[in-house]
Design a protein around this motif. Structure first.
Motif, PDB file in Angstrom:
ATOM      1  N   ALA A 251      40.646  62.391 -11.828  1.00 16.39           N
ATOM      2  CA  ALA A 251      39.533  63.757 -11.917  1.00 16.39           C
ATOM      3  C   ALA A 251      38.406  63.384 -10.892  1.00 16.39           C
ATOM      4  CB  ALA A 251      39.235  63.641 -13.448  1.00 16.39           C
ATOM      5  N   ASP A 252      37.893  62.034 -10.773  1.00 16.86           N
ATOM      6  CA  ASP A 252      36.887  61.832  -9.917  1.00 16.86           C
ATOM      7  C   ASP A 252      37.202  62.228  -8.484  1.00 16.86           C
ATOM      8  OD1 ASP A 252      34.334  60.362  -8.856  1.00 16.86           O
ATOM      9  OD2 ASP A 252      35.957  58.991  -8.149  1.00 16.86           O
ATOM     10  N   PHE A 253      38.602  61.777  -7.908  1.00 15.14           N
ATOM     11  CA  PHE A 253      38.810  62.096  -6.812  1.00 15.14           C
ATOM     12  C   PHE A 253      39.111  63.632  -6.345  1.00 15.14           C
ATOM     13  CE2 PHE A 253      39.090  57.701  -5.683  1.00 15.14           C
ATOM     14  CZ  PHE A 253      39.214  57.696  -4.267  1.00 15.14           C
ATOM     15  N   ALA A 254      39.577  64.531  -7.323  1.00 15.40           N
ATOM     16  CA  ALA A 254      39.631  65.697  -7.464  1.00 15.40           C
ATOM     17  C   ALA A 254      38.167  66.388  -7.238  1.00 15.40           C
ATOM     18  CB  ALA A 254      40.308  66.368  -8.572  1.00 15.40           C
ATOM     19  N   GLU A 255      37.088  65.942  -7.894  1.00 20.14           N
ATOM     20  CA  GLU A 255      36.000  66.412  -7.916  1.00 20.14           C
ATOM     21  C   GLU A 255      35.233  66.100  -6.593  1.00 20.14           C
ATOM     22  OE1 GLU A 255      32.471  68.252  -8.591  1.00 20.14           O
ATOM     23  OE2 GLU A 255      34.464  68.446  -9.452  1.00 20.14           O
ATOM     24  N   ARG A 256      35.600  64.792  -6.205  1.00 17.59           N
ATOM     25  CA  ARG A 256      35.019  64.401  -5.030  1.00 17.59           C
ATOM     26  C   ARG A 256      35.250  65.225  -3.716  1.00 17.59           C
ATOM     27  NH1 ARG A 256      34.299  58.628  -3.663  1.00 17.59           N
ATOM     28  NH2 ARG A 256      34.164  57.549  -5.226  1.00 17.59           N
ATOM     29  N   TYR A 257      36.572  65.861  -3.892  1.00 16.57           N
ATOM     30  CA  TYR A 257      37.085  66.853  -2.803  1.00 16.57           C
ATOM     31  C   TYR A 257      36.198  68.234  -3.078  1.00 16.57           C
ATOM     32  CZ  TYR A 257      40.034  63.704  -0.356  1.00 16.57           C
ATOM     33  OH  TYR A 257      40.829  62.384   0.448  1.00 16.57           O
ATOM     34  N   ARG A 258      36.256  68.451  -4.228  1.00 15.93           N
ATOM     35  CA  ARG A 258      35.588  69.882  -4.432  1.00 15.93           C
ATOM     36  C   ARG A 258      34.097  69.993  -4.076  1.00 15.93           C
ATOM     37  NH1 ARG A 258      39.148  69.809  -9.307  1.00 15.93           N
ATOM     38  NH2 ARG A 258      37.641  68.626 -10.362  1.00 15.93           N
ATOM     39  N   SER A 259      33.458  68.967  -4.537  1.00 16.08           N
ATOM     40  CA  SER A 259      32.191  68.820  -4.210  1.00 16.08           C
ATOM     41  C   SER A 259      31.756  68.745  -2.920  1.00 16.08           C
ATOM     42  CB  SER A 259      31.458  67.701  -5.194  1.00 16.08           C
ATOM     43  OG  SER A 259      31.837  66.644  -4.829  1.00 16.08           O
ATOM     44  N   GLY A 260      32.373  67.821  -2.312  1.00 18.38           N
ATOM     45  CA  GLY A 260      32.418  67.482  -0.802  1.00 18.38           C
ATOM     46  C   GLY A 260      32.525  68.873  -0.181  1.00 18.38           C
ATOM     47  N   ALA A 261      33.549  69.744  -0.496  1.00 17.90           N
ATOM     48  CA  ALA A 261      33.883  71.002   0.316  1.00 17.90           C
ATOM     49  C   ALA A 261      32.597  72.164  -0.219  1.00 17.90           C
ATOM     50  CB  ALA A 261      35.190  71.724  -0.292  1.00 17.90           C
ATOM     51  N   ARG A 262      32.282  71.982  -1.156  1.00 12.57           N
ATOM     52  CA  ARG A 262      31.205  72.903  -1.669  1.00 12.57           C
ATOM     53  C   ARG A 262      29.885  72.801  -0.869  1.00 12.57           C
ATOM     54  NH1 ARG A 262      32.643  72.144  -7.253  1.00 12.57           N
ATOM     55  NH2 ARG A 262      31.279  70.578  -7.168  1.00 12.57           N
ATOM     56  N   ASN A 263      29.656  71.259  -0.788  1.00 11.48           N
ATOM     57  CA  ASN A 263      28.463  70.879   0.289  1.00 11.48           C
ATOM     58  C   ASN A 263      28.672  71.300   1.651  1.00 11.48           C
ATOM     59  OD1 ASN A 263      27.147  69.980  -2.238  1.00 11.48           O
ATOM     60  ND2 ASN A 263      27.974  67.936  -1.724  1.00 11.48           N
ATOM     61  N   ALA A 264      29.856  70.924   2.049  1.00 13.30           N
ATOM     62  CA  ALA A 264      30.212  70.966   3.556  1.00 13.30           C
ATOM     63  C   ALA A 264      30.167  72.847   3.926  1.00 13.30           C
ATOM     64  CB  ALA A 264      31.409  70.648   3.914  1.00 13.30           C
ATOM     65  N   GLU A 265      30.605  73.510   3.056  1.00 13.33           N
ATOM     66  CA  GLU A 265      30.555  74.941   3.212  1.00 13.33           C
ATOM     67  C   GLU A 265      29.099  75.391   3.249  1.00 13.33           C
ATOM     68  OE1 GLU A 265      31.913  79.100   0.861  1.00 13.33           O
ATOM     69  OE2 GLU A 265      32.525  77.357   0.186  1.00 13.33           O
ATOM     70  N   GLU A 266      28.295  74.859   2.561  1.00 12.65           N
ATOM     71  CA  GLU A 266      26.943  75.305   2.641  1.00 12.65           C
ATOM     72  C   GLU A 266      26.363  74.996   3.894  1.00 12.65           C
ATOM     73  OE1 GLU A 266      22.797  74.240   0.166  1.00 12.65           O
ATOM     74  OE2 GLU A 266      24.768  74.138  -0.830  1.00 12.65           O
ATOM     75  N   LEU A 267      26.680  73.605   4.130  1.00 10.64           N
ATOM     76  CA  LEU A 267      25.813  73.221   5.471  1.00 10.64           C
ATOM     77  C   LEU A 267      26.549  74.147   6.803  1.00 10.64           C
ATOM     78  CD1 LEU A 267      25.781  69.354   4.667  1.00 10.64           C
ATOM     79  CD2 LEU A 267      24.164  70.937   4.993  1.00 10.64           C
ATOM     80  N   LEU A 268      27.815  74.416   6.635  1.00  4.37           N
ATOM     81  CA  LEU A 268      28.488  74.803   7.838  1.00  4.37           C
ATOM     82  C   LEU A 268      27.827  76.506   7.925  1.00  4.37           C
ATOM     83  CD1 LEU A 268      32.287  73.968   7.277  1.00  4.37           C
ATOM     84  CD2 LEU A 268      30.875  73.593   9.252  1.00  4.37           C
ATOM     85  N   ARG A 269      27.343  76.925   6.771  1.00  2.00           N
ATOM     86  CA  ARG A 269      27.175  78.416   6.822  1.00  2.00           C
ATOM     87  C   ARG A 269      25.652  78.046   7.294  1.00  2.00           C
ATOM     88  NH1 ARG A 269      30.087  82.061   4.197  1.00  2.00           N
ATOM     89  NH2 ARG A 269      31.478  81.429   2.755  1.00  2.00           N
ATOM     90  N   ALA A 270      25.049  77.407   7.080  1.00  2.00           N
ATOM     91  CA  ALA A 270      23.645  76.897   7.713  1.00  2.00           C
ATOM     92  C   ALA A 270      23.618  76.758   9.207  1.00  2.00           C
ATOM     93  CB  ALA A 270      22.914  75.871   7.050  1.00  2.00           C
ATOM     94  N   GLY A 271      24.811  75.971   9.659  1.00  2.00           N
ATOM     95  CA  GLY A 271      24.966  75.667  11.005  1.00  2.00           C
ATOM     96  C   GLY A 271      25.424  77.070  11.613  1.00  2.00           C
ATOM     97  N   GLN A 272      26.031  77.745  11.056  1.00  2.25           N
ATOM     98  CA  GLN A 272      26.227  79.252  11.691  1.00  2.25           C
ATOM     99  C   GLN A 272      25.241  80.178  11.920  1.00  2.25           C
ATOM    100  OE1 GLN A 272      29.693  80.594   9.023  1.00  2.25           O
ATOM    101  NE2 GLN A 272      30.958  80.348  10.802  1.00  2.25           N
TER     102      GLN A 272
END
Length: 214
Positions: free
Chosen positions: A138-159
């Motif tokens: 469960a921890d690793f599944a959430e790591r990838y989910r939360s990492g993707a959410r944070n990265a998506e937000e930062l990528l949008r800001a980068g765009q």
């Protein structure tokens, strides 16, 4: 704070004699860290399931029962190993307020190439954790989910800032970044002649960064 509380909080007068509990605490913390260090070496080689508490205890000069004075069980020890690994990676990435997502990712890739044990641990355990019965599933599944959410937000800001290509889907790109990082780590673990840094830089240049202006 009342006078009674102030008195209770005040340090006891020094007698000039070293106090045993403080020294015992420091020794206990040092032994606990030694256990974590040896556990990293064992888990990064054999994974969680095959990692032997007996071997870890032997490497620090303890019996398995003695090791249990510091960690209740193998899962608790494993969680501490991962926690320390995560903290080191966060430090390597730098302050998010001062670095873009791409810069942070590049720093992590460079750091991982200097820490084979930590990188091996993550690769092995993330693969093991695909088993739903694994304690870190469960921890690793959430790591990838939360990492993707944070990265998506930062990528949008980068765009919006013109630092990231406007024609990529941030949600998909967020998952691809971790996929590329994991993939090149695996290749490096299999063959140290593989240089992760230029590989990741090539991915960034070809996929994430806007094309140079002509």
């Amino acid at each position: 704070m009342s006078a009674e509380e102030s008195a209770a909080a005040a340090p006891a007068p020094s007698t000039g004699t070293p106090r045993g509990p403080r020294g015992s605490y420091a020794k206990g913390q040092a032994r606990r860290q030694a256990i974590v260090d040896e556990a990293l070496a064992v888990f990064s080689r054999t994974g969680f399931h095959s990692g032997s508490l007996r071997e870890i205890a032997k490497r620090v000069g303890l019996t398995p029962a003695g090791l249990m004075h510091h960690f209740a069980d193998k899962e608790e020890l494993f969680v501490e190993v991962l926690r320390q690994r995560d903290e080191k990676v966060r430090q390597a990435a730098g302050d998010p307020a001062e670095h873009t997502l791409v810069q942070q990712a590049e720093k992590v890739v460079a750091y991982n190439q200097t820490t084979r044990g930590l990188t091996s641990l993550y690769a092995i355990v993330s693969a093991e954790a695909t088993d739903s019965e694994h304690p870190s599933h469960a921890d690793f599944a959430e790591r990838y989910r939360s990492g993707a959410r944070n990265a998506e937000e930062l990528l949008r800001a980068g765009q919006e800032a013109g630092e990231v290509r406007a024609d990529i889907d941030p949600a998909l790109a967020a998952r691809l970044i971790s996929a590329v990082m994991d993939g090149i780590q695996l290749q490096w673990l299999l063959d140290e002649q593989v240089d992760m840094v230029p590989l990741f830089e090539e991915f960034v240049r070809g996929y994430l960064l806007p094309p140079p202006r002509r």
